[in-house]
Design a protein around this motif. Structure first.
Motif, PDB file in Angstrom:
ATOM      1  N   SER A 113      27.620 -31.117 -26.795  1.00 28.08           N
ATOM      2  CA  SER A 113      26.189 -30.825 -26.645  1.00 28.08           C
ATOM      3  C   SER A 113      25.398 -31.865 -27.423  1.00 28.08           C
ATOM      4  O   SER A 113      25.130 -31.694 -28.616  1.00 28.08           O
ATOM      5  CB  SER A 113      25.858 -29.419 -27.153  1.00 28.08           C
ATOM      6  OG  SER A 113      26.552 -28.444 -26.400  1.00 28.08           O
ATOM      7  N   PRO A 114      25.017 -32.957 -26.776  1.00 26.62           N
ATOM      8  CA  PRO A 114      24.314 -34.037 -27.472  1.00 26.62           C
ATOM      9  C   PRO A 114      22.863 -33.679 -27.791  1.00 26.62           C
ATOM     10  O   PRO A 114      22.309 -32.711 -27.260  1.00 26.62           O
ATOM     11  CB  PRO A 114      24.376 -35.197 -26.472  1.00 26.62           C
ATOM     12  CG  PRO A 114      24.486 -34.535 -25.141  1.00 26.62           C
ATOM     13  CD  PRO A 114      25.288 -33.283 -25.372  1.00 26.62           C
ATOM     14  N   GLY A 115      22.246 -34.515 -28.651  1.00 28.14           N
ATOM     15  CA  GLY A 115      20.846 -34.303 -29.019  1.00 28.14           C
ATOM     16  C   GLY A 115      19.914 -35.098 -28.123  1.00 28.14           C
ATOM     17  O   GLY A 115      20.331 -35.967 -27.355  1.00 28.14           O
ATOM     18  N   TRP A 116      18.606 -34.816 -28.258  1.00 29.33           N
ATOM     19  CA  TRP A 116      17.620 -35.465 -27.401  1.00 29.33           C
ATOM     20  C   TRP A 116      17.475 -36.962 -27.686  1.00 29.33           C
ATOM     21  O   TRP A 116      16.980 -37.715 -26.841  1.00 29.33           O
ATOM     22  CB  TRP A 116      16.272 -34.764 -27.562  1.00 29.33           C
ATOM     23  CG  TRP A 116      16.234 -33.455 -26.829  1.00 29.33           C
ATOM     24  CD1 TRP A 116      16.340 -32.205 -27.344  1.00 29.33           C
ATOM     25  CD2 TRP A 116      16.102 -33.287 -25.410  1.00 29.33           C
ATOM     26  NE1 TRP A 116      16.294 -31.252 -26.361  1.00 29.33           N
ATOM     27  CE2 TRP A 116      16.143 -31.885 -25.144  1.00 29.33           C
ATOM     28  CE3 TRP A 116      15.968 -34.157 -24.327  1.00 29.33           C
ATOM     29  CZ2 TRP A 116      16.044 -31.364 -23.865  1.00 29.33           C
ATOM     30  CZ3 TRP A 116      15.863 -33.637 -23.051  1.00 29.33           C
ATOM     31  CH2 TRP A 116      15.903 -32.262 -22.828  1.00 29.33           C
ATOM     32  N   ILE A 117      17.894 -37.403 -28.854  1.00 29.92           N
ATOM     33  CA  ILE A 117      17.824 -38.835 -29.150  1.00 29.92           C
ATOM     34  C   ILE A 117      18.691 -39.626 -28.180  1.00 29.92           C
ATOM     35  O   ILE A 117      18.375 -40.756 -27.801  1.00 29.92           O
ATOM     36  CB  ILE A 117      18.249 -39.117 -30.611  1.00 29.92           C
ATOM     37  CG1 ILE A 117      18.005 -40.584 -30.953  1.00 29.92           C
ATOM     38  CG2 ILE A 117      19.717 -38.738 -30.848  1.00 29.92           C
ATOM     39  CD1 ILE A 117      18.294 -40.922 -32.400  1.00 29.92           C
ATOM     40  N   THR A 165      24.542 -41.871 -17.318  1.00 29.51           N
ATOM     41  CA  THR A 165      24.543 -41.391 -18.700  1.00 29.51           C
ATOM     42  C   THR A 165      23.401 -40.395 -18.930  1.00 29.51           C
ATOM     43  O   THR A 165      23.595 -39.337 -19.545  1.00 29.51           O
ATOM     44  CB  THR A 165      24.407 -42.573 -19.672  1.00 29.51           C
ATOM     45  OG1 THR A 165      25.502 -43.475 -19.479  1.00 29.51           O
ATOM     46  CG2 THR A 165      24.410 -42.091 -21.111  1.00 29.51           C
ATOM     47  N   LEU A 166      22.215 -40.746 -18.419  1.00 33.37           N
ATOM     48  CA  LEU A 166      21.058 -39.869 -18.581  1.00 33.37           C
ATOM     49  C   LEU A 166      21.278 -38.519 -17.900  1.00 33.37           C
ATOM     50  O   LEU A 166      21.011 -37.459 -18.478  1.00 33.37           O
ATOM     51  CB  LEU A 166      19.809 -40.540 -18.011  1.00 33.37           C
ATOM     52  CG  LEU A 166      18.511 -39.727 -18.074  1.00 33.37           C
ATOM     53  CD1 LEU A 166      18.150 -39.416 -19.524  1.00 33.37           C
ATOM     54  CD2 LEU A 166      17.378 -40.478 -17.387  1.00 33.37           C
ATOM     55  N   ALA A 167      21.780 -38.558 -16.654  1.00 35.25           N
ATOM     56  CA  ALA A 167      22.031 -37.311 -15.928  1.00 35.25           C
ATOM     57  C   ALA A 167      23.051 -36.457 -16.663  1.00 35.25           C
ATOM     58  O   ALA A 167      22.896 -35.229 -16.789  1.00 35.25           O
ATOM     59  CB  ALA A 167      22.521 -37.621 -14.514  1.00 35.25           C
ATOM     60  N   GLY A 168      24.094 -37.114 -17.164  1.00 34.44           N
ATOM     61  CA  GLY A 168      25.129 -36.374 -17.869  1.00 34.44           C
ATOM     62  C   GLY A 168      24.647 -35.788 -19.176  1.00 34.44           C
ATOM     63  O   GLY A 168      24.953 -34.636 -19.502  1.00 34.44           O
ATOM     64  N   LEU A 174      21.465 -29.131 -21.430  1.00 30.88           N
ATOM     65  CA  LEU A 174      21.101 -27.862 -20.792  1.00 30.88           C
ATOM     66  C   LEU A 174      22.286 -26.903 -20.666  1.00 30.88           C
ATOM     67  O   LEU A 174      22.157 -25.833 -20.076  1.00 30.88           O
ATOM     68  CB  LEU A 174      20.493 -28.133 -19.414  1.00 30.88           C
ATOM     69  CG  LEU A 174      19.186 -28.941 -19.414  1.00 30.88           C
ATOM     70  CD1 LEU A 174      18.729 -29.198 -17.990  1.00 30.88           C
ATOM     71  CD2 LEU A 174      18.105 -28.225 -20.217  1.00 30.88           C
ATOM     72  N   GLY A 175      23.450 -27.310 -21.167  1.00 32.09           N
ATOM     73  CA  GLY A 175      24.608 -26.422 -21.167  1.00 32.09           C
ATOM     74  C   GLY A 175      25.656 -26.713 -20.125  1.00 32.09           C
ATOM     75  O   GLY A 175      26.695 -26.063 -20.089  1.00 32.09           O
ATOM     76  N   LEU A 176      25.419 -27.725 -19.259  1.00 35.21           N
ATOM     77  CA  LEU A 176      26.406 -28.093 -18.231  1.00 35.21           C
ATOM     78  C   LEU A 176      27.175 -29.320 -18.715  1.00 35.21           C
ATOM     79  O   LEU A 176      26.933 -30.448 -18.266  1.00 35.21           O
ATOM     80  CB  LEU A 176      25.714 -28.370 -16.898  1.00 35.21           C
ATOM     81  CG  LEU A 176      24.916 -27.195 -16.299  1.00 35.21           C
ATOM     82  CD1 LEU A 176      24.150 -27.650 -15.070  1.00 35.21           C
ATOM     83  CD2 LEU A 176      25.868 -26.051 -15.943  1.00 35.21           C
ATOM     84  N   GLY A 177      28.106 -29.102 -19.607  1.00 35.24           N
ATOM     85  CA  GLY A 177      28.827 -30.205 -20.238  1.00 35.24           C
ATOM     86  C   GLY A 177      29.578 -31.091 -19.277  1.00 35.24           C
ATOM     87  O   GLY A 177      29.708 -32.299 -19.500  1.00 35.24           O
TER      88      GLY A 177
END
Length: 299
Positions: A113-117, A165-168, A174-177
């Motif tokens: 679960s990455p951050g918004w950065i 990368t952005l889509a992923g 959003l929880g869809l790892g």
């Protein structure tokens, strides 16, 4: 456009891409590490590979701009095609690496679960890399520079990679790892296609592949329009970096003196140089018109 002006323009654009890529590399590595995103960090590693490839291209361009010498009578333009070949291998290797990494992540179910950065870094990369692609491709097409066009394709590859990368990353936030590795795997196919096209173009030039038919036809029509040229018996053209080398056989009146036929051949060459700015040299052979003559060749 003069020789030095052509190479200076290409070199300036590649240098812009070189330093922008360096900034993006640092930004993505930092964002991937602090934002806990393997996808963005991997994107930064990819930029590091591109950094090396672009540096190699800058060296090749400096070599390619050197004029002909005794050991290289056709100039050093092929150095650009060699650089394009190297870039194509880097692109293909990147595509394979991304595909393998994505498959392994899916098989391991190692979703984070990455951050918004990380999201911001990926989005910025898309915008900047697409701008670099358009900026480089426009001049690359104008100069017909193999290395600059290859660099442009590499920028487009980076933009595509960052879209995945952005889509992923957004999906993972959003929880869809699983979105992260799936998007990366899909984009790897586009990357491999770009790498293959770049490789094929560079290999074609290094193998003395022919130039497109319209170009040949235009030169043929120009030569046949010169006074005293009866017919273009044969024409061949091959690329040497940003320049094209032409071999031309002209049919003329067999009663012409050597001096007269030389004057006509020089006029043909002068007009070709005036109309086609990317022609580096024209080799002209004179044949008698309306007489059978054997073309001696061992290729």
């Amino acid at each position: 456009m003069q020789r030095n002006e052509r190479f200076d323009k290409a070199e300036r654009i590649i240098q812009v891409g070189f330093w922008v890529n360096a900034v993006l590399m640092v930004m993505k590595l930092a964002a991937g590490y602090w934002g806990k995103s393997d996808a963005v960090f991997a994107d930064g590693i990819e930029s590091a590979c591109d950094f090396i490839a672009i540096g190699s291209t800058m060296v090749a361009l400096k070599l390619g701009r050197q004029p002909y010498d005794e050991q290289h009578p056709y100039g050093h333009g092929r150095a650009e095609s060699l650089a394009a070949l190297l870039i194509s291998l880097v692109i293909c290797a990147t595509g394979i690496w991304i595909m393998v990494d994505a498959i392994q992540t899916i098989l391991r179910h190692d979703f984070k679960s990455p951050g918004w950065i990380a999201v911001v870094a990926a989005a910025l990369t898309i915008v900047i890399k697409e701008w670099l692609y358009r900026f480089s491709a426009a001049t690359g097409k104008k100069l017909e520079s193999p290395s600059l066009l290859a660099i442009a394709q590499d920028h487009r590859k980076d933009a595509l990679t960052s879209v995945a990368t952005l889509a992923g990353v957004v999906g993972a936030v959003l929880g869809l790892g699983i979105m992260d590795p799936l998007a990366a795997a899909l984009t790897s196919f586009f990357i491999l296609h770009i790498g293959w096209e770049t490789f094929r173009g560079a290999a074609h030039d290094l193998m003395d592949g022919s130039i497109c038919g319209d170009y040949i036809q235009d030169i043929t029509e120009l030569a046949e329009a010169v006074d005293c040229v009866e017919h273009v018996h044969e024409i061949r053209a091959r690329r040497s970096g940003q320049y094209i080398i032409i071999d031309l056989k002209l049919e003329m009146d067999p009663e012409m003196t050597v001096k007269q036929s030389h004057y006509v051949a020089t006029e043909v060459k002068r007009q070709i140089f005036e109309r086609f700015q990317n022609v580096g040299d024209v080799m002209i052979h004179i044949n008698p018109h309306d007489e059978d003559h054997e073309d001696l060749i061992r290729l």
